[in-house]
Every structure is written in structure tokens, then in C-alpha cells.
Design an enzyme around this catalytic site. Structure first.
Site, PDB file in Angstrom:
ATOM      1  N   ARG A   1     110.326  11.096 135.152  1.00  0.00           N
ATOM      2  CA  ARG A   1     109.660  10.766 136.298  1.00  0.00           C
ATOM      3  C   ARG A   1     110.595   9.881 137.293  1.00  0.00           C
ATOM      4  O   ARG A   1     110.320  10.124 138.642  1.00  0.00           O
ATOM      5  CB  ARG A   1     108.280  10.489 136.459  1.00  0.00           C
ATOM      6  CG  ARG A   1     107.274  11.433 135.767  1.00  0.00           C
ATOM      7  CD  ARG A   1     107.292  12.804 136.467  1.00  0.00           C
ATOM      8  NE  ARG A   1     106.364  13.699 135.630  1.00  0.00           N
ATOM      9  CZ  ARG A   1     106.526  15.052 135.752  1.00  0.00           C
ATOM     10  NH1 ARG A   1     107.173  15.668 136.741  1.00  0.00           N
ATOM     11  NH2 ARG A   1     105.499  15.888 135.424  1.00  0.00           N
TER      12      ARG A   1
ATOM     13  N   GLU B   1      99.968  13.603 136.674  1.00  0.00           N
ATOM     14  CA  GLU B   1      98.518  14.035 137.013  1.00  0.00           C
ATOM     15  C   GLU B   1      97.540  13.188 136.310  1.00  0.00           C
ATOM     16  O   GLU B   1      96.351  12.674 137.205  1.00  0.00           O
ATOM     17  CB  GLU B   1      98.294  15.435 137.133  1.00  0.00           C
ATOM     18  CG  GLU B   1      99.117  16.216 137.662  1.00  0.00           C
ATOM     19  CD  GLU B   1      99.153  17.423 137.440  1.00  0.00           C
ATOM     20  OE1 GLU B   1      98.379  18.529 137.989  1.00  0.00           O
ATOM     21  OE2 GLU B   1      99.757  18.305 136.502  1.00  0.00           O
TER      22      GLU B   1
ATOM     23  N   GLU C   1     103.541  23.604 129.410  1.00  0.00           N
ATOM     24  CA  GLU C   1     103.943  25.156 129.815  1.00  0.00           C
ATOM     25  C   GLU C   1     104.025  26.090 128.864  1.00  0.00           C
ATOM     26  O   GLU C   1     103.932  25.883 127.741  1.00  0.00           O
ATOM     27  CB  GLU C   1     105.275  24.872 130.309  1.00  0.00           C
ATOM     28  CG  GLU C   1     105.689  23.838 131.483  1.00  0.00           C
ATOM     29  CD  GLU C   1     106.931  23.789 132.299  1.00  0.00           C
ATOM     30  OE1 GLU C   1     107.684  24.962 132.242  1.00  0.00           O
ATOM     31  OE2 GLU C   1     107.261  22.925 132.917  1.00  0.00           O
TER      32      GLU C   1
ATOM     33  N   LYS D   1     115.463  16.199 133.789  1.00  0.00           N
ATOM     34  CA  LYS D   1     114.870  17.202 133.126  1.00  0.00           C
ATOM     35  C   LYS D   1     115.917  17.733 132.154  1.00  0.00           C
ATOM     36  O   LYS D   1     115.449  18.635 131.159  1.00  0.00           O
ATOM     37  CB  LYS D   1     114.457  18.549 133.938  1.00  0.00           C
ATOM     38  CG  LYS D   1     113.610  18.189 135.119  1.00  0.00           C
ATOM     39  CD  LYS D   1     112.073  18.308 134.653  1.00  0.00           C
ATOM     40  CE  LYS D   1     111.144  18.158 135.609  1.00  0.00           C
ATOM     41  NZ  LYS D   1     109.508  18.636 135.434  1.00  0.00           N
TER      42      LYS D   1
ATOM     43  N   ASP E   1     108.305  20.695 128.715  1.00  0.00           N
ATOM     44  CA  ASP E   1     109.322  20.430 129.650  1.00  0.00           C
ATOM     45  C   ASP E   1     109.254  18.741 129.776  1.00  0.00           C
ATOM     46  O   ASP E   1     108.365  18.398 130.799  1.00  0.00           O
ATOM     47  CB  ASP E   1     108.966  20.959 131.157  1.00  0.00           C
ATOM     48  CG  ASP E   1     109.854  20.552 131.989  1.00  0.00           C
ATOM     49  OD1 ASP E   1     111.030  20.223 131.747  1.00  0.00           O
ATOM     50  OD2 ASP E   1     109.712  20.707 133.244  1.00  0.00           O
TER      51      ASP E   1
ATOM     52  N   GLN F   1     113.833  11.192 138.143  1.00  0.00           N
ATOM     53  CA  GLN F   1     113.609  12.338 139.096  1.00  0.00           C
ATOM     54  C   GLN F   1     113.237  11.915 140.414  1.00  0.00           C
ATOM     55  O   GLN F   1     113.757  12.588 141.627  1.00  0.00           O
ATOM     56  CB  GLN F   1     112.290  13.184 138.520  1.00  0.00           C
ATOM     57  CG  GLN F   1     112.045  14.555 139.345  1.00  0.00           C
ATOM     58  CD  GLN F   1     111.036  15.381 138.850  1.00  0.00           C
ATOM     59  OE1 GLN F   1     110.298  14.865 137.608  1.00  0.00           O
ATOM     60  NE2 GLN F   1     110.675  16.276 139.342  1.00  0.00           N
TER      61      GLN F   1
ATOM     62  N   GLU G   1     105.207  18.105 130.394  1.00  0.00           N
ATOM     63  CA  GLU G   1     104.592  18.940 130.977  1.00  0.00           C
ATOM     64  C   GLU G   1     104.242  20.234 130.127  1.00  0.00           C
ATOM     65  O   GLU G   1     105.165  20.623 129.472  1.00  0.00           O
ATOM     66  CB  GLU G   1     105.641  19.457 132.230  1.00  0.00           C
ATOM     67  CG  GLU G   1     106.033  18.199 133.230  1.00  0.00           C
ATOM     68  CD  GLU G   1     106.563  18.915 134.513  1.00  0.00           C
ATOM     69  OE1 GLU G   1     106.952  20.163 134.536  1.00  0.00           O
ATOM     70  OE2 GLU G   1     106.796  18.160 135.488  1.00  0.00           O
TER      71      GLU G   1
ATOM     72  N   ASP H   1     113.347  27.077 134.798  1.00  0.00           N
ATOM     73  CA  ASP H   1     111.976  26.470 134.955  1.00  0.00           C
ATOM     74  C   ASP H   1     111.129  26.567 136.375  1.00  0.00           C
ATOM     75  O   ASP H   1     111.926  25.985 137.274  1.00  0.00           O
ATOM     76  CB  ASP H   1     111.950  24.894 134.533  1.00  0.00           C
ATOM     77  CG  ASP H   1     110.638  24.249 134.404  1.00  0.00           C
ATOM     78  OD1 ASP H   1     109.673  24.986 133.728  1.00  0.00           O
ATOM     79  OD2 ASP H   1     110.319  23.124 134.741  1.00  0.00           O
TER      80      ASP H   1
ATOM     81  N   THR I   1     113.842  19.891 126.111  1.00  0.00           N
ATOM     82  CA  THR I   1     112.884  20.922 126.385  1.00  0.00           C
ATOM     83  C   THR I   1     112.391  21.520 125.005  1.00  0.00           C
ATOM     84  O   THR I   1     113.393  22.002 124.421  1.00  0.00           O
ATOM     85  CB  THR I   1     113.417  22.215 127.314  1.00  0.00           C
ATOM     86  OG1 THR I   1     113.870  21.617 128.627  1.00  0.00           O
ATOM     87  CG2 THR I   1     112.209  23.133 127.432  1.00  0.00           C
TER      88      THR I   1
ATOM     89  N   HIS J   1      98.831  22.048 140.241  1.00  0.00           N
ATOM     90  CA  HIS J   1      99.582  21.274 139.796  1.00  0.00           C
ATOM     91  C   HIS J   1     100.334  20.698 141.112  1.00  0.00           C
ATOM     92  O   HIS J   1     100.603  19.610 141.308  1.00  0.00           O
ATOM     93  CB  HIS J   1     100.555  21.744 138.486  1.00  0.00           C
ATOM     94  CG  HIS J   1     101.560  20.771 138.375  1.00  0.00           C
ATOM     95  ND1 HIS J   1     101.629  19.384 137.844  1.00  0.00           N
ATOM     96  CD2 HIS J   1     103.211  21.015 138.694  1.00  0.00           C
ATOM     97  CE1 HIS J   1     102.932  18.935 137.714  1.00  0.00           C
ATOM     98  NE2 HIS J   1     103.799  19.881 138.252  1.00  0.00           N
TER      99      HIS J   1
END
Length: 424
Positions: A245, A372, A209, A261, A241, A248, A207, A134, A265, A141
Site C-alpha cells: 500500500r 479496509e 479475489e 502489485k 492480490d 502504491q 486482497e 486485475d 499474486t 470496496h
């Protein structure tokens, strides 16, 4: 021989102009039906699936000396045959589906065996994922995240503008669209707590992607040129993804994402080929400073690919769009990512999957993650009926859509969808 990307092409199968799957697309996937439960390879055309195993068995697609390539549960064996075979097969399939070709159109018995309603099929993971990496290649971002956690003056780390940043993820938990995602557990340590605890993630995110599907290997110990990397790319999928948070935040120093993560996926079931996206190539953002010579590009390697994200909160009946952005914004292209990945001598394999990294644009409505969109939870988004979300709750469902718009047709990816279920 007619170019399969010719916008004037029409199929004898009716295809709505808003369909993701016109004759100019022909993405590959793996499917099964209740009448024939063994997974095999097909292509999408309108609201139908063309069973390539049937066509290969009838001699209408010749991949000699390879045999039974499409009677398999992934497209890996087909990808391993190489770009010349990919092109020849796509041309042959396009010819069979043309409105003026009677070979399949007028053979009612063969049509009944080979053209199946997509709504009656089960779609499977299209590739056997050899490895998953990834990346972190959207400047917008990376800047947003950096401003949140390090401040405006230190938003981008010193190395970010010099190479595509990435990490090796887990191939074992790549799943196909529609697979439910269980909320992960992990070590949590909010800033207010002195010691960590173990429990369910409280800040679950998505996320947005794109995933690059690698169709050809490269040997260990060797680098790739831009041209070599491009020919290794078979196609693209939508990719979510999923990200924990809070897990992480506690674990990522000093080695980066790990368990935050690794739990899931999601990818879309249809792999849109690089050849189908050829008409939509464009230059990416200007890169300053100029990359080192091995990362410099001599041709456009980005794509004008529109993307959106729809969220259906657990209490809602209808989904609401919360993001609309474009793959063209990516600072580091997929080709550059692959070149850099192999630059140390890392061997690439058929079936490798490369995540682009979160795709965000310059405007607020183009942010490709809840981190975000809600600005780390400080600005919750408001949905219908007074429902608010900073991060995902159990029962919430997300769906990504993506397409390239042509003249009277679109080359699309279908969707990648996932619903959050409670932790074990």
C-alpha cells in the site's frame, strides 16, 4: 447420461459432506508425487487425486484426435480443445467415479495407479498464465477506499459506474498456493517526508479475489458478446492480490498500480469449472445507471460463493478468521469484465487470468483487505494474546477459502495460502 451436477450423485470414493471436492465438483489441477515426479493433470475427488494421464493412457478418457493432453504440466492444452470437449470429459470422469460404475471401482490395479492420496502429492501452478489483468469491481470496496482517500462525497470516480476498471498485471509472478511471499522493496514517500526513499514495504496487504481462467482465445480487433464471453471462461480459482500500500500510494498517480502489485499474486491449485458452478448462479446487484448496450446482461452472471480469510500472525499457533463475504456482491460480473477487456479489440489467449478485484460486502466483517478492515491503519484488529495488526508483518500467514453450498454437498476451491518472509 446423468447430469454431473445432480446433487443425488455419489462416488465409490468416500467423500465427507464438508469436503470441497465431491463428485459434483471435479476441479482440475496439476500434481506430482515422489514416486512419479513429472507433473501431470488430475482432478480432486474427496481426499484423493484422480490421475487423468493414467486414464487417458488406458483409453478411459478419449480426447481424440488430441493425444497426451493430460500428461502435461498445465491444463492449457486441455482448455484449448474447447467447451464441447470440456463438457464431454467432465461427464466421462463423473461416470467413472460413480458408486454404481464398476469399471474403475472394481479394477484394483488401475485404482492403485490412478487414485492417489492428495496428502502425498505436490500441487503445482495449474495453468501456464498467458496474461494477467486485475479488476476493481466491488462497489463496496471501491467506496470504502474512496471514502478513506477522497472523502464520502467523492468516493467513486466518475467512470466507475460505467465500466469495469482494471489494469494489466504481471503473469510472471503468479504463484501457486503455499509459495512464500517475500516482502517487496520500493520507493516510499510518507506525507511527512519531502523526498522519497527506497526500502522495504511497511504497509503490506492482501486482497481477497476470485480469478477467472480463460480457456478459449478471441481474435485481435473483435468484440465479444455476453454469450461468447461466457463460453470462453473455463473456470475459477481463489486469488490473493498481494498489495504494497505505501509503494502504491506514491506510484499510482497518474497511471495506476505498478510495482506495488507486481511482486506476487497467489492462486489456489484447483480450477473449479464454470459448469460445476452452474447451480449457484444468481443476479448481481442492480446496476444504476444502466450500462452501455455492449455491457448489458440478459442472464445471471454472479455466483453465490462464500469466502473467508484467516490470518495467523507470526506469534500465533492458530489462524483467526478476519473476513467472511460472498462473490455475489460484485457489481461488475466476470462476463462483463471479459466483454469490456476485449471491447477495444484486445485479443484474449488461452491461459489468461482475470482477477475480480477485492471482494467486499456491505458489513464491516465482509471487508476483503486489511486496508479496509483496519481503515487504513487507524483501527487495528485485535487478535489472540493482545496481538494487533493494521498490515501484515514478516512471518504472518493468510489463507483464503471459498465454496458454494449445495443440498448436502459443497463445491469448494480448497485454499490459497501464503506466508510473508523478510525482504532480501
Amino acid at each position: 447420461m446423468t447430469d454431473p451436477n445432480d446433487p443425488r450423485l455419489r462416488s465409490f470414493i468416500p467423500v465427507d459432506a464438508a469436503s470441497d471436492f465431491p463428485i459434483q465438483n471435479l476441479p482440475y489441477g496439476v500434481f506430482s508425487t515422489s514416486a512419479s515426479p513429472t507433473p501431470r493433470v488430475g482432478v480432486a475427488i474427496g481426499d484423493r487425486i484422480l490421475d487423468l494421464a493414467v486414464l487417458e493412457g488406458e483409453g478411459l478418457i478419449d480426447l481424440a484426435p488430441a493425444r497426451d493432453v493430460f500428461a502435461q504440466s498445465s491444463i492449457n492444452a486441455f482448455m484449448a480443445l474447447g467447451p464441447k470437449v470440456w463438457s464431454r470429459a467432465r461427464v466421462g470422469i463423473s461416470e467413472l467415479l460413480r458408486h454404481d460404475n464398476p469399471r474403475l471401482r472394481d479394477n484394483e490395479t488401475l485404482r492403485e495407479r490412478a487414485l492417489l492420496p492428495m496428502a502425498a502429492a505436490k500441487l503445482h501452478l495449474p495453468i501456464e498464465v498467458a496474461g494477467y489483468t486485475d479488476f476493481y469491481s466491488s462497489k463496496e470496496h471501491a467506496t470504502n477506499v474512496g471514502v478513506m482517500f477522497r472523502g464520502k462525497d467523492n468516493a467513486l470516480q466518475p467512470n466507475w459506474l460505467h465500466m469495469p476498471i482494471g489494469y494489466n498485471g504481471r503473469a510472471s509472478t503468479v504463484v501457486v498456493s503455499g509459495t512464500k511471499v517475500r516482502r517487496p522493496r520500493g520507493q516510499l514517500k510518507p506525507p511527512s517526508e519531502e523526498l522519497p526513499s527506497f526500502g522495504p514495504c511497511k504497509r503490506l496487504d492482501f486482497e481477497l479475489e476470485m480469478g477467472v481462467v480463460i480457456g478459449q482465445p478471441s481474435p485481435m480487433g473483435e468484440m465479444l458478446t455476453e454469450a461468447e464471453a461466457e463460453t470462453m471462461i473455463f473456470g475459477f480459482v481463489l486469488l490473493n492480490d498481494w498489495s504494497a500500500r505505501d509503494i502504491q500510494q506514491w506510484e499510482y498517480v497518474p497511471l495506476g498500480p505498478f510495482q506495488a502489485k507486481a511482486f506476487a499474486t497467489s492462486i489456489s491449485p484447483w480450477v473449479v469449472t464454470r459448469e460445476a458452478l452452474e447451480p449457484f448462479r444468481l443476479d448481481g446487484p442492480r446496476q444504476d445507471p444502466t450500462p452501455l448496450p455492449y455491457l448489458q446482461q440478459v442472464q445471471p452472471n454472479n455466483y453465490d460463493l462464500q469466502l473467508n480469510v484467516a490470518l495467523r500472525a507470526a506469534q500465533m499457533n492458530e489462524a483467526v478468521r478476519i473476513c467472511r463475504t460472498n462473490f455475489k456482491y460484485m457489481y461488475w460480473s466476470s462476463v462483463q469484465q471479459l466483454v469490456h477487456h476485449a471491447s477495444s479489440g484486445c485479443a484474449m489467449n488461452v491461459g489468461d487470468l482475470l482477477g475480480s478485484g477485492t471482494i467486499s460486502g456491505p458489513d464491516k466483517g465482509e471487508r476483503g483487505s486489511l486496508l479496509e478492515i483496519s481503515w487504513n491503519g487507524t483501527e487495528p484488529i485485535e487478535l489472540a494474546g493482545g496481538i494487533k495488526r493494521s498490515f501484515l508483518e514478516d512471518g504472518d500467514s493468510l489463507a483464503f477459502h471459498g465454496w458454494c453450498q449445495g443440498a448436502g454437498y459443497r463445491v469448494g476451491f480448497g485454499e490459497v495460502e501464503g506466508t510473508i518472509t523478510p525482504p532480501a
